[in-house]
Write a protein that holds these residues in place. Sequence first.
Motif, PDB file in Angstrom:
ATOM      1  N   ALA A  88      75.931   5.109  65.270  1.00 45.88           N
ATOM      2  CA  ALA A  88      76.956   5.852  66.015  1.00 45.88           C
ATOM      3  C   ALA A  88      77.005   5.396  67.477  1.00 45.88           C
ATOM      4  N   THR A  89      75.845   5.112  68.049  1.00 44.24           N
ATOM      5  CA  THR A  89      75.805   4.638  69.441  1.00 44.24           C
ATOM      6  C   THR A  89      76.478   3.274  69.558  1.00 44.24           C
ATOM      7  N   ALA A  90      76.175   2.382  68.638  1.00 44.36           N
ATOM      8  CA  ALA A  90      76.799   1.053  68.656  1.00 44.36           C
ATOM      9  C   ALA A  90      78.308   1.169  68.481  1.00 44.36           C
ATOM     10  N   LEU A  91      78.741   2.000  67.539  1.00 40.23           N
ATOM     11  CA  LEU A  91      80.183   2.196  67.337  1.00 40.23           C
ATOM     12  C   LEU A  91      80.842   2.743  68.592  1.00 40.23           C
ATOM     13  N   THR A  92      80.190   3.701  69.238  1.00 45.68           N
ATOM     14  CA  THR A  92      80.751   4.307  70.453  1.00 45.68           C
ATOM     15  C   THR A  92      80.880   3.278  71.572  1.00 45.68           C
ATOM     16  N   GLY A 120      99.210   3.753  72.880  1.00 44.02           N
ATOM     17  CA  GLY A 120      99.124   4.013  71.444  1.00 44.02           C
ATOM     18  C   GLY A 120      98.025   3.199  70.781  1.00 44.02           C
ATOM     19  N   LEU A 121      97.897   1.950  71.181  1.00 36.39           N
ATOM     20  CA  LEU A 121      96.848   1.092  70.634  1.00 36.39           C
ATOM     21  C   LEU A 121      95.469   1.636  71.001  1.00 36.39           C
ATOM     22  N   ALA A 122      95.317   2.076  72.251  1.00 33.67           N
ATOM     23  CA  ALA A 122      94.041   2.649  72.678  1.00 33.67           C
ATOM     24  C   ALA A 122      93.711   3.898  71.856  1.00 33.67           C
ATOM     25  N   MET A 123      94.722   4.718  71.585  1.00 40.76           N
ATOM     26  CA  MET A 123      94.498   5.919  70.773  1.00 40.76           C
ATOM     27  C   MET A 123      94.114   5.564  69.338  1.00 40.76           C
ATOM     28  N   LEU A 124      94.758   4.539  68.783  1.00 43.61           N
ATOM     29  CA  LEU A 124      94.422   4.118  67.420  1.00 43.61           C
ATOM     30  C   LEU A 124      92.997   3.587  67.330  1.00 43.61           C
ATOM     31  N   VAL A 125      92.597   2.814  68.329  1.00 45.12           N
ATOM     32  CA  VAL A 125      91.221   2.298  68.350  1.00 45.12           C
ATOM     33  C   VAL A 125      90.247   3.470  68.431  1.00 45.12           C
ATOM     34  N   GLU A 126      90.537   4.409  69.329  1.00 46.15           N
ATOM     35  CA  GLU A 126      89.656   5.561  69.505  1.00 46.15           C
ATOM     36  C   GLU A 126      89.590   6.413  68.231  1.00 46.15           C
ATOM     37  N   LEU A 127      90.729   6.602  67.577  1.00 44.02           N
ATOM     38  CA  LEU A 127      90.750   7.354  66.328  1.00 44.02           C
ATOM     39  C   LEU A 127      89.933   6.636  65.250  1.00 44.02           C
ATOM     40  N   GLY A 128      90.116   5.344  65.133  1.00 41.72           N
ATOM     41  CA  GLY A 128      89.359   4.576  64.147  1.00 41.72           C
ATOM     42  C   GLY A 128      87.864   4.658  64.384  1.00 41.72           C
ATOM     43  N   VAL A 129      87.455   4.551  65.636  1.00 44.27           N
ATOM     44  CA  VAL A 129      86.027   4.630  65.951  1.00 44.27           C
ATOM     45  C   VAL A 129      85.507   6.041  65.707  1.00 44.27           C
ATOM     46  N   ALA A 139      85.908  18.087  66.878  1.00 38.09           N
ATOM     47  CA  ALA A 139      86.526  18.249  68.199  1.00 38.09           C
ATOM     48  C   ALA A 139      86.782  16.888  68.845  1.00 38.09           C
ATOM     49  N   GLY A 140      85.868  15.955  68.636  1.00 31.84           N
ATOM     50  CA  GLY A 140      86.066  14.606  69.171  1.00 31.84           C
ATOM     51  C   GLY A 140      87.261  13.922  68.542  1.00 31.84           C
ATOM     52  N   ILE A 141      87.425  14.068  67.244  1.00 34.54           N
ATOM     53  CA  ILE A 141      88.571  13.452  66.570  1.00 34.54           C
ATOM     54  C   ILE A 141      89.867  14.103  67.024  1.00 34.54           C
ATOM     55  N   VAL A 142      89.848  15.422  67.197  1.00 40.07           N
ATOM     56  CA  VAL A 142      91.023  16.118  67.743  1.00 40.07           C
ATOM     57  C   VAL A 142      91.277  15.648  69.178  1.00 40.07           C
ATOM     58  N   GLY A 143      90.207  15.313  69.887  1.00 35.94           N
ATOM     59  CA  GLY A 143      90.320  14.838  71.261  1.00 35.94           C
ATOM     60  C   GLY A 143      91.080  13.532  71.400  1.00 35.94           C
ATOM     61  N   ALA A 188      85.055   6.423  62.100  1.00 35.49           N
ATOM     62  CA  ALA A 188      83.902   5.632  61.654  1.00 35.49           C
ATOM     63  C   ALA A 188      82.594   6.352  61.984  1.00 35.49           C
ATOM     64  N   ILE A 189      82.531   6.980  63.151  1.00 32.15           N
ATOM     65  CA  ILE A 189      81.338   7.759  63.514  1.00 32.15           C
ATOM     66  C   ILE A 189      81.182   8.938  62.562  1.00 32.15           C
ATOM     67  N   ALA A 190      82.291   9.626  62.287  1.00 27.84           N
ATOM     68  CA  ALA A 190      82.241  10.764  61.365  1.00 27.84           C
ATOM     69  C   ALA A 190      81.783  10.321  59.975  1.00 27.84           C
ATOM     70  N   LEU A 191      82.307   9.218  59.500  1.00 28.06           N
ATOM     71  CA  LEU A 191      81.929   8.702  58.184  1.00 28.06           C
ATOM     72  C   LEU A 191      80.451   8.313  58.152  1.00 28.06           C
ATOM     73  N   THR A 192      79.990   7.678  59.215  1.00 25.72           N
ATOM     74  CA  THR A 192      78.570   7.315  59.320  1.00 25.72           C
ATOM     75  C   THR A 192      77.698   8.553  59.236  1.00 25.72           C
ATOM     76  N   TRP A 193      78.099   9.600  59.943  1.00 22.44           N
ATOM     77  CA  TRP A 193      77.340  10.847  59.952  1.00 22.44           C
ATOM     78  C   TRP A 193      77.336  11.501  58.565  1.00 22.44           C
ATOM     79  N   VAL A 194      78.495  11.537  57.917  1.00 19.04           N
ATOM     80  CA  VAL A 194      78.588  12.129  56.587  1.00 19.04           C
ATOM     81  C   VAL A 194      77.727  11.350  55.589  1.00 19.04           C
ATOM     82  N   ILE A 195      77.761  10.032  55.673  1.00 19.89           N
ATOM     83  CA  ILE A 195      76.890   9.221  54.803  1.00 19.89           C
ATOM     84  C   ILE A 195      75.428   9.529  55.121  1.00 19.89           C
ATOM     85  N   GLY A 196      75.131   9.661  56.418  1.00 19.16           N
ATOM     86  CA  GLY A 196      73.768  10.033  56.820  1.00 19.16           C
ATOM     87  C   GLY A 196      73.352  11.380  56.251  1.00 19.16           C
ATOM     88  N   LEU A 197      74.274  12.343  56.241  1.00 19.42           N
ATOM     89  CA  LEU A 197      73.960  13.650  55.654  1.00 19.42           C
ATOM     90  C   LEU A 197      73.657  13.524  54.164  1.00 19.42           C
TER      91      LEU A 197
END
Length: 163
Positions: free
Chosen positions: A57-61, A139-148, A17-21, A151-160
Amino acid sequence: MDTDSLVTLVAGLLIVAGIVGVLMPVLPALPLCWGGVLLWAIFDDAGLGRWVVLGIATALTLIGTVIKYAWPGRNLKRTGVPNSTLLAGGVLGLVGFFVVPVVGLIGGFVLGVWLAERLRLGDSRLAWPSTKDALKAAGLAMLVELGVGLAIALTWVIGLAVV
């Protein structure tokens, strides 16, 4: 379904939902992604590793949020587009979202920025370059937000997988 699986599912849904956000700015993208990891860290029995994942994830956020506003904002200051123009775009974008869902957000933002710049500069021809600069910044702000968010999702998946 056991509790750990349910917590993991809900955390994953929050992250999605956050990524869709990012694409639907009505949803708070990075807080949702971070909240999913927080939920997983608190309620899943993953041991110490879950807290490491939450820390990353907190640092990335935090870093992503600063970059999301600072980098496009710096670019806009260079071009001379004032914050009031972005505010006008945001207000009309919000109105547009409710008038014509989803598409109205973008159209309202563009119209709001253009109208504010038209009033400020007094010329339609001068308003369009400023509008394009504001759109590039958004657009740049959206790209940064999407990338972060990714990155949070990837961190979580690696954590899983690791934890």
